[in-house]
Design an enzyme around this catalytic site. Sequence first.
Site, mmCIF file in Angstrom:
data_model
loop_
_atom_site.group_PDB
_atom_site.id
_atom_site.type_symbol
_atom_site.label_atom_id
_atom_site.label_comp_id
_atom_site.label_asym_id
_atom_site.label_seq_id
_atom_site.Cartn_x
_atom_site.Cartn_y
_atom_site.Cartn_z
ATOM 1 N N SER A 123 0.871 -1.217 0.151
ATOM 2 C CA SER A 123 0.083 -0.144 0.105
ATOM 3 C C SER A 123 0.786 1.160 0.041
ATOM 4 C CB SER A 123 -0.784 0.017 1.293
ATOM 5 O OG SER A 123 -0.138 -0.198 2.343
ATOM 6 N N HIS A 144 -2.856 -3.710 -5.605
ATOM 7 C CA HIS A 144 -3.216 -3.209 -4.126
ATOM 8 C C HIS A 144 -4.750 -3.278 -4.028
ATOM 9 C CE1 HIS A 144 -3.690 0.360 -1.099
ATOM 10 N NE2 HIS A 144 -3.593 -0.830 -0.414
ATOM 11 N N GLU A 156 -5.815 -1.152 -6.939
ATOM 12 C CA GLU A 156 -4.966 -0.130 -7.660
ATOM 13 C C GLU A 156 -4.063 -0.913 -8.508
ATOM 14 O OE1 GLU A 156 -4.935 3.878 -4.701
ATOM 15 O OE2 GLU A 156 -3.586 2.165 -4.192
ATOM 16 N N ASN A 194 -4.269 6.478 -0.873
ATOM 17 C CA ASN A 194 -3.638 6.957 0.423
ATOM 18 C C ASN A 194 -3.217 8.287 0.502
ATOM 19 O OD1 ASN A 194 -4.133 4.880 2.459
ATOM 20 N ND2 ASN A 194 -2.525 3.901 1.328
#
Length: 511
Positions: A123, A144, A156, A194
């Site tokens: 991540s 991900h 992702e 993120n």
Amino acid sequence: MTWITEDILVAVVGAGAMGAGIAQVAAQAGHRVLLHDMRPEAASQAIASIAAQLERQVAKGRLSAEAQNQALSRLQAVTTLEQVADASLVIEAIVEDLAAKQGLFTELERICKAGAVLASNTSSISISALAAPLRHPERVAGLHFFNPAPVMALVEVVSGLATAPCVAEALHAMAARWGKKPVHARSTPGFIVNRVARPFYAESLRLLQEGAASCVTLDALLRQAGGFPMGPCELMDFIGHDVNYAVTCSVFSAFYGDPRFQPSMLQKELVDAGRLGRKSGQGFYVYGDATEVPAPGWAQASEPQVECVLEGHLGPAQPLVARLRQQGVQIEERPGAGVLRVGEAALVLADGRLAWERAEAEGLANLATFDLALDYSKAGALGISFGPMSEQGRMQIIGVLQQAGFDVAVLADTPGLAVLRTIAMLINEAADTVLQGVASAADIDTAMRAGVNYPQGPLAWADALGLPFVLRVLENLQKAYGESRYRPSLLLRRLSAMGERFHTVPSILWE
């Protein structure tokens, strides 16, 4: 690549929660799956856990017994890494440590066949760095998943500097076949979610530090006005402050201390005190069977107002006018600059300035600003701030909004209030993510909706609000704070000047 078929062999290395979840997804999609973990019996225990989860789905009628048995028959625990040699796709889901992952990929390159794709569920770690020691880094990419992998839709697909385009496209097609919503991203700190999500936490943390409102009030506003499924404080408690703070610190460091990602001293204090959220029993909130949930700081009931004067247009907040009328408020319309007159008071949509500064600049006595809402016709609450205001004016403003059916939260005079500044900063970070070639506007919006359940993609939200308005809010926030943290993205400024929108702009601008 043409290997994306249901009969390819998939291997997952790492049988923790994420690895087991990914193995379950692949098995339910029709693949034979090898699950390996260096811890003895960990892979077998993970398969037993998957069996229990599938059994619960059968009991709830969400899965047939036949589909359960077929999925379990495709799962196999293996005890040595060499046993994954025939896999066409190997997904790594081990500890988030660069050296450990590089060591594993080096071994996998030696063991696996030449055409195998090596994917990482990282991540946060650079895919370019993971692939650097390999002889064939072009077959390495990020894949991900979000936790829990069988439930969360987003994947992702992350390309490093050496990742072959055909590898990224094949993984994207495979994730779609598995029933996921895949998006492409370039390997940069935080990838899409993120990175873009940092302001959702950061702005409320700053408002708390400034004493603008309580955590429970901010959470209620982001839920009931912003449309988010959870407020930022309760979400940080759910994630764990140690985890959330560590991600922020990692992104902040990776961007060489860019103030946009600056960690919060308030959150650090919670981490230092061991108040990590739900898992420790206390964070912003206290958890336990007998614990009462605190109430938001809503304003006390005031006398309803039945007459207003609207001067001009309220811009993105114009639907508020229809709601007031539906609740019996008589509104006279006149030309003007977007002001709702309520008795002796004036009410305007926040634009990133302090209410006191705006009152002076625009010559508006008894001025209040109100916050953004995702949908003014349905929002259950609304935040306001007062500039110079008489007590009668305060009651009139609160009364008319309560008449419209809102719970009203009075915040300290703060630029951008709660929802508006959060949305503006999410938009700004998403715009910079597009500008820097990390992902497309469409993929960013998909990622934020599918990965963290945002009610609207930030760039679609920008298009709906109007880019000039968002740009003005950010410029005012930057002026109010005197910090580069709030500097508007060059892409936002460019598209605003061109009269374009994120989702209609010609693709040539991204190339």
